[in-house]
Scaffold this active site. Sequence first.
Site, mmCIF file in Angstrom:
data_model
loop_
_atom_site.group_PDB
_atom_site.id
_atom_site.type_symbol
_atom_site.label_atom_id
_atom_site.label_comp_id
_atom_site.label_asym_id
_atom_site.label_seq_id
_atom_site.Cartn_x
_atom_site.Cartn_y
_atom_site.Cartn_z
ATOM 1 N N ARG A 116 29.529 50.455 15.820
ATOM 2 C CA ARG A 116 30.733 49.924 16.469
ATOM 3 C C ARG A 116 30.899 50.532 17.855
ATOM 4 N NH1 ARG A 116 34.848 49.578 11.228
ATOM 5 N NH2 ARG A 116 33.321 48.461 9.954
ATOM 6 N N GLU B 21 42.171 56.426 6.678
ATOM 7 C CA GLU B 21 41.472 55.284 6.090
ATOM 8 C C GLU B 21 40.017 55.605 5.721
ATOM 9 O OE1 GLU B 21 41.353 51.784 8.556
ATOM 10 O OE2 GLU B 21 39.749 50.914 7.350
ATOM 11 N N ARG C 2 33.125 59.434 6.518
ATOM 12 C CA ARG C 2 34.483 59.906 6.260
ATOM 13 C C ARG C 2 34.590 60.590 4.900
ATOM 14 N NH1 ARG C 2 38.721 55.616 9.173
ATOM 15 N NH2 ARG C 2 37.843 55.926 11.263
#
Length: 426
Positions: A262, A349, A391
């Site tokens: 990304r 998130e 994450r």
Amino acid sequence: MLDMKYLRSHFAEVKERLKFRGEDMSAFEDFEELEKKRRELLGQTEELKSKRNTVSQEVARLKKEKQDADALIAEMREVGEKIKELDADLRDTEEKLEQLMLRMPNIPHESVPAGDSEEDNVEIRTWGNVPEFGFEAKPHWDLATDLDILDFERAGKVTGSRFTFYKGAGSKLERALISFMLDLHTEEHGYTEMMPPYMVNRTSMTGTGQLPKFEEDAFRIEAEDYFLIPTAEVPVTNYHRDEILNGEDLPIAYAAYSACFRSEAGSAGRDTRGLIRQHQFNKVEMVRFVKPEDSYTELEKLTGHAEKVLQLLGLPYRVLDMCSADLGFTAAKKYDIEVWLPSYNEYKEISSCSNFEGFQARRANIRFRREKNGKPEHVHTLNGSGLAIGRTVAALLENYQQEDGSILIPEVLRPYMGGKEKIEKK
RNA sequence: GGAGAGCUGUCCGAGAGGUCGAAGGAGCACGAUUGGAAAUCGUGUAGACGGUUACCGCUGUCUCAAGGGUUCGAAUCCCUUGCUCUCCGCCA
């Protein structure tokens, strides 16, 4: 993409629903006019084509009988010109209409809570206990650098910012998590494992909704006009593009590991340290193709599969019902799962589970037949991270850190880590 | 990268400017036959977008890899692109 026929007859209603998600509708005001123009032109050109077809047969007959057909041919030449004109006009109108449709976001499901920003997302449950440390807890980037298992600095030299080297036990941990998650989803949750291409073409990116609106978020290979995938959702959903699936085979479920890329355009300055926001990260993605009437129970199921990973890893999390303003372009309904991150002192998130209903299926032309000779219908597609690996590593390091800077390895991961119980300084 | 061959319906495969949404098989579905099955026989077997319609349906246009062109008329001729295959070169 929304259903054109539905839109035609419910335009006012759809406008209301899209305003609800905070969408500026001015860009879509031309819809009704374009749509009407399209049908007019289509009617005109089809009528002429019909005439041309019958007259052409007549010409064939006359020629066979050695009769003169010059008058008809001359007449049809003119008709042909007219058709060409109308077709050009029609193509132009359809192109405009399509561009408009491709930029129109999905309609939120009726259960989506109203909201103006991410502040209005609704927490629907939490799991686990937020850890309390009897010492000063460190952020994962410090822990990892001390343990020599992540190297952000050298990645900066070799590539640039927002990249990292995983090293030694860090690299092994990443690999362990990928295997653990894939095994869980394939063996316990019924998914078929997949490894997709990491580059896709423009049509695929349009099929899942990344394009045309969000091109600046993706990395593009200019020479080929390929895109580095931002998520395995893109190749895996497009796996069935332009197909008619057998209704009996539904639901179809794939779990795919891939690297994700990304550009993070517009995120400058956010989460600059650690693994949270990287240009390249690993992820195990779950994708489901389901019958329309099942998609909301499927969404709960899918979300449960992602939660199961966190439960087995013993990481505290919460589930948010995303409000109308925070749904994203493609989702009709979305749950975010946020893991507890001590360094942020908040939940962050780690998974996003969405029901797209027929939005992607219409773009990518993915259909199914209920019965052998039934009419094809669009499937509903869903996907969710299960989970974002980077994450997860960050959360593991931070939540399982010990006072001496070592990291306890959750029991379920130990078989994947050669039986090791903790990561410690060499 | 160089040279060549190809891309037709679920699949195989014919088709070479008009009668082709497309012969013929296979597969599949339904029916007949059978105690039941196999074999056999019969029937059926795309999709998109319009129009019409309470519904069944009827009807027009388009689709033979994709896009453009030639022509009164294109699966068939021309151009561009994509993909597949074979040989050579390079290569994990």
